[in-house]
Design an enzyme around this catalytic site. Structure first.
Site, PDB file in Angstrom:
ATOM      1  N   CYS A  44       0.850  -1.187   0.000  1.00 32.36           N
ATOM      2  CA  CYS A  44       0.000   0.000   0.000  1.00 32.36           C
ATOM      3  C   CYS A  44       0.884   1.234   0.000  1.00 32.36           C
ATOM      4  O   CYS A  44       2.097   1.146   0.155  1.00 32.36           O
ATOM      5  CB  CYS A  44      -0.891   0.027   1.239  1.00 32.36           C
ATOM      6  SG  CYS A  44      -1.907  -1.456   1.443  1.00 32.36           S
ATOM      7  N   GLY A  99      -0.902   0.568  -4.969  1.00 35.39           N
ATOM      8  CA  GLY A  99      -2.205  -0.030  -4.674  1.00 35.39           C
ATOM      9  C   GLY A  99      -3.296   0.625  -5.482  1.00 35.39           C
ATOM     10  O   GLY A  99      -3.369   1.853  -5.526  1.00 35.39           O
ATOM     11  N   ASN A 103       0.848   0.702   6.033  1.00 29.80           N
ATOM     12  CA  ASN A 103       1.491  -0.061   4.964  1.00 29.80           C
ATOM     13  C   ASN A 103       2.290  -1.179   5.609  1.00 29.80           C
ATOM     14  O   ASN A 103       3.210  -0.916   6.370  1.00 29.80           O
ATOM     15  CB  ASN A 103       2.397   0.845   4.134  1.00 29.80           C
ATOM     16  CG  ASN A 103       3.279   0.096   3.157  1.00 29.80           C
ATOM     17  OD1 ASN A 103       4.372   0.537   2.837  1.00 29.80           O
ATOM     18  ND2 ASN A 103       2.826  -1.043   2.670  1.00 29.80           N
ATOM     19  N   GLY A 104       1.941  -2.420   5.299  1.00 34.16           N
ATOM     20  CA  GLY A 104       2.666  -3.550   5.863  1.00 34.16           C
ATOM     21  C   GLY A 104       1.721  -4.654   6.293  1.00 34.16           C
ATOM     22  O   GLY A 104       0.504  -4.570   6.108  1.00 34.16           O
ATOM     23  N   TYR A 125      11.522  -3.826  -7.566  1.00 32.96           N
ATOM     24  CA  TYR A 125      10.288  -3.345  -8.187  1.00 32.96           C
ATOM     25  C   TYR A 125      10.424  -1.926  -8.710  1.00 32.96           C
ATOM     26  O   TYR A 125       9.860  -1.574  -9.737  1.00 32.96           O
ATOM     27  CB  TYR A 125       9.171  -3.414  -7.143  1.00 32.96           C
ATOM     28  CG  TYR A 125       7.781  -3.256  -7.701  1.00 32.96           C
ATOM     29  CD1 TYR A 125       7.207  -4.263  -8.465  1.00 32.96           C
ATOM     30  CD2 TYR A 125       7.028  -2.126  -7.430  1.00 32.96           C
ATOM     31  CE1 TYR A 125       5.921  -4.142  -8.966  1.00 32.96           C
ATOM     32  CE2 TYR A 125       5.743  -1.997  -7.930  1.00 32.96           C
ATOM     33  CZ  TYR A 125       5.199  -3.007  -8.691  1.00 32.96           C
ATOM     34  OH  TYR A 125       3.925  -2.883  -9.180  1.00 32.96           O
TER      35      TYR A 125
END
Length: 484
Positions: free
Chosen positions: A16, A42, A116-117, A261
């Site tokens: 996210c 996201g 986030n996580g 990424y």
């Protein structure tokens, strides 16, 4: 009813994105722009909470940032403080009730959280809290933090946040908003990124920004200040910035896949199995940076031989007559004039199940490629991630039970080469083992996950983390593709 096809690609999907603003007269507008820059993290849902000093205002919806936050919506989010969240679910169902930020009114006042996580002990804490009378409104692991925060006996919010977070395990980069304060918190191992920025105001003074990535600052012409350190809680208020270290120091384990990424280049020398080719073709968009680096280093021409359709939705009308490779063709269009007769080096960031990669190789061959050599800019992915990257179960990961030679045969490629783990560590200058490489090694840095892995390594496959026999993937369809 008309049958529909839910398109699922075969890549990791990155967690996210969070973005926070303190001290700007158009805080919600800036949060919208920040989320827009973080949209790649996201695309399922998004939300913004703003504060005008006396009240919190929330808007959340399913869909992408641009669709959700029309001017009429942003106009209803006043104030100089805001936090935003864009979500790709890794824990919890894909539904509006799990969209973030989460907002509560408790004994600590009105509080909003964006996370986030992934918490690796969330299920255990959820059972305990429900036994003690807590009622959960979502099935997202983030709500565990909310309940622990509300139950804390600490006198102030910073103490309650620290109290709650010292009881959970796993990955969290967390933003917390109150009526007059913004908190930015990062877990003690630093799994997920979180950065602090500053934006000068035309009228004088400055606003403070917090984001998952610095690209959100670039869009706003803001200045990057520093990382939020692992185990650090940054409290931003009218009194300024305060740094609080709320947890004991732990070995740093930053996610190495973040660099795979979002890497800008990957030198060809880092790839195993060098090969002669006529053109380097990326699988867009994830393979573009690595392909650029490969082409520059190898002196082999870079060509956009596959064009991505950026306008597809999440579901499609399925044709009544079967069309070969329908799902992949919706997203990728091969350019025959560039590919035909060429020895193609096809570059991507990862292979997960292998199903989509196989279809792409076939599609490139059907476009006239003489040879297709697949190069992957990370090591083979053999284990699931429990820390915020959406990965399949172990038995769905093609590299968990097959050699590169077997995978190459399954893909229908002429050759297959990966970047090795030592080469990837070298690329990110990891001389002190400060990066988490669990998805490539199967070795996890948190105790609860280690226990889960040990339990699932028995003789029988586990439903969540099964171990398929060595020949299982190549003796049956590799996996059922699921929505991504």
């Amino acid at each position: 009813m008309t049958p529909k096809l839910a398109y699922a690609d075969d890549h990791f999907h990155d967690e996210c994105g969070v973005f926070g603003v303190f001290g700007h007269p158009e805080a919600a507008n800036l949060a919208y722009l920040g989320l827009y820059a973080l949209q790649h993290r996201g695309q399922e849902s998004a939300g913004i909470v703003s504060s005008d000093g006396t009240e919190l205002y929330l808007h959340r919806a399913m869909g992408e940032v641009e669709e959700i936050f029309q001017p009429s919506v942003l106009a209803k989010l006043p104030g100089t403080l805001a936090i935003g969240h864009t979500r790709y679910s890794t824990a919890g169902d894909k539904a509006l009730l799990n969209a973030q930020p989460i907002m509560i009114d408790c004994n600590k006042g009105k509080v909003a959280l964006g996370h986030n996580g992934n918490l690796t002990n969330a299920a255990e804490w959820r059972r305990k809290l429900e036994h003690r009378g807590s009622i959960f409104q979502t099935n997202s692991d983030t709500e565990v933090i909310v309940h622990l925060l509300a139950r804390s006996q600490a006198r102030n919010l910073s103490g309650a946040i620290g109290d709650a977070l010292n009881q959970v395990e796993g990955a969290y980069s967390l933003l917390v908003l109150t009526q007059g304060e913004l908190y930015a918190v990062r877990d003690p191992r630093g799994f997920r990124p979180l950065v602090l920025g500053r934006l000068s105001l035309p009228t004088g003074g400055e606003a403070w920004l917090v984001a998952s990535e610095t690209c959100a600052f670039d869009l706003l012409n803001a200045q990057y200040v520093r990382e939020i350190e692992p185990g650090e809680m940054v409290r931003i208020s009218r009194c300024g910035i305060e740094s609080i270290h709320f947890a004991p120091e732990k070995p740093r384990q930053q996610c190495i896949f973040e660099h795979v990424y979002f890497a800008r280049e990957e030198a060809a020398e880092r790839f195993a199995a060098p090969v002669d080719g006529d053109i380097v073709v990326p699988v867009p968009d994830s393979g573009v940076p690595a392909a650029v680096g490969y082409a520059l280093e190898s002196k082999i021409p870079f060509r956009m031989g596959l064009i991505r359709n950026h306008y597809i939705g999440r579901t499609f009308i399925e044709p009544s007559q079967a069309i070969r490779n329908f799902g992949v063709k919706l997203k990728l269009n091969p350019i025959r004039g560039l590919i035909e007769g060429q020895r193609v080096i096809l570059v991507d960031d990862s292979i997960v199940r292998g199903t989509t990669s196989r279809k792409i190789v076939r599609m490139v061959r059907e476009a006239g490629a003489r040879e297709v050599h697949v190069r992957i800019s990370c090591p083979p992915t053999i284990s699931p991630c429990y820390y915020g990257v959406d990965t399949p179960t172990r038995e769905e990961l093609i590299a968990s039970s097959n050699t590169p030679e077997e995978i190459c045969k399954f893909l229908g490629a002429d050759s297959l080469g990966y970047v090795s783990l030592p080469a990837l560590r070298q690329a990110v200058n990891d001389t002190e083992s400060k990066f988490c490489t669990s998805c490539y090694t199967g070795v996890y840095p948190t105790d609860l996950v280690q226990l889960e892995v040990r339990e699932s390594n028995g003789t029988a496959p586990d439903a969540k983390n099964g171990n398929a026999p060595d020949d299982a993937l190549l003796e049956r369809p590799v996996a059922v593709e699921r929505e991504g």
